[in-house]
Enzyme design. Structure first.
Site, PDB file in Angstrom:
ATOM      1  N   SER A  74       0.746  -1.300  -0.129  1.00  0.00           N
ATOM      2  CA  SER A  74       0.139  -0.010   0.068  1.00  0.00           C
ATOM      3  C   SER A  74       0.922   1.258   0.103  1.00  0.00           C
ATOM      4  O   SER A  74       1.683   1.508  -0.864  1.00  0.00           O
ATOM      5  CB  SER A  74      -0.893  -0.115   1.097  1.00  0.00           C
ATOM      6  N   HIS A 208      -7.703  -6.004  -0.160  1.00  0.00           N
ATOM      7  CA  HIS A 208      -6.707  -5.265   0.208  1.00  0.00           C
ATOM      8  C   HIS A 208      -5.443  -5.740   1.109  1.00  0.00           C
ATOM      9  O   HIS A 208      -4.225  -5.634   0.652  1.00  0.00           O
ATOM     10  CB  HIS A 208      -6.838  -3.919   0.605  1.00  0.00           C
TER      11      HIS A 208
END
Length: 228
Positions: A74, A208
């Site tokens: 991320s 995610h």
């Protein structure tokens, strides 16, 4: 071989500690701790990418005596990319591989609305992204400790939109969860434009934070790439 890991927004070095038992014995795990959290809690948080990268690059300079790879998840993917650029420019060295995970390429437009100036919106975004892994935010004391670092990380990301396309000489592998609502395949594949070397794209089942759900298979793929 050294594997240097960069945490996600609001994350810390401890996120990667459990990996050490799954890595080959000849791979040393190093985990970056951003200012303003855990043992660096008293240090000011950093809201500027260049400032953060400069500090990390300086710290890493004493670990360049062995081959190394960088991994970032991320926000950590963007930080690792910029550190790779700075290592190349300042020391003439590059990682054998840059692994970027759960992040769109840096030149892609930001798909999310800024939330860093609204604590409730910020907390809501963290809970949405992290799912069941954000329960510590329900404790008011822990939330107050974590918020400054989370806010700084989001401000850093919201200000980071490098143009034109930047590139590095190191090869890049881009990972993404096949159900990640924030990073689509095209945005993850666009990392191909950020390297002058080879590029590989790999998906894993999950959202995610797929890397927590399929850790053995993911780390196995990471370790194989580090050996090449």
């Amino acid at each position: 071989m050294r594997l240097v890991c960069f945490p996600h927004a609001g994350g810390s070095a401890s996120f990667f500690y459990s990996w050490s038992g799954s890595l080959p014995t000849d791979v040393e795990l190093l985990s970056v701790q951003y200012p303003g959290r855990q043992e660096r809690l008293t240090e000011p948080c950093v809201e500027n990418m260049d400032e953060l990268v400069a500090g990390i690059t300086h710290s890493l300079s004493r670990f360049l005596d062995h081959p190394f790879v960088l991994f970032g998840h991320s926000m950590g993917a963007s930080v690792a990319f910029e550190v790779s650029r700075q290592l190349e420019r300042a020391f003439g060295v590059s990682p054998r591989m840059l692994y970027v995970s759960g992040q769109e390429a840096p030149h892609m437009p930001m798909r999310r609305e800024p939330v860093s100036d609204d604590d409730e919106a910020l907390l809501s975004e963290i809970r949405r992204i992290n799912g069941g892994n954000a329960e510590t935010l329900d404790d008011p004391d822990l939330r107050d400790l974590a918020l400054p670092a989370i806010r700084a990380d989001f401000r850093l990301l919201e200000a980071y939109r490098p143009q034109p396309v930047r590139s590095i000489s190191a090869p890049i592998t881009s990972y993404v969860g096949d159900q990640d609502a924030d990073v689509d395949f095209d945005s993850a594949r666009a990392w191909a434009q950020a390297t002058r070397g080879t590029f590989r794209f790999q998906t894993f089942p999950g959202g995610h934070f797929y890397l927590s759900d399929c850790q053995p298979g993911f780390i196995s793929d990471l370790a194989r790439g580090a050996d090449h």
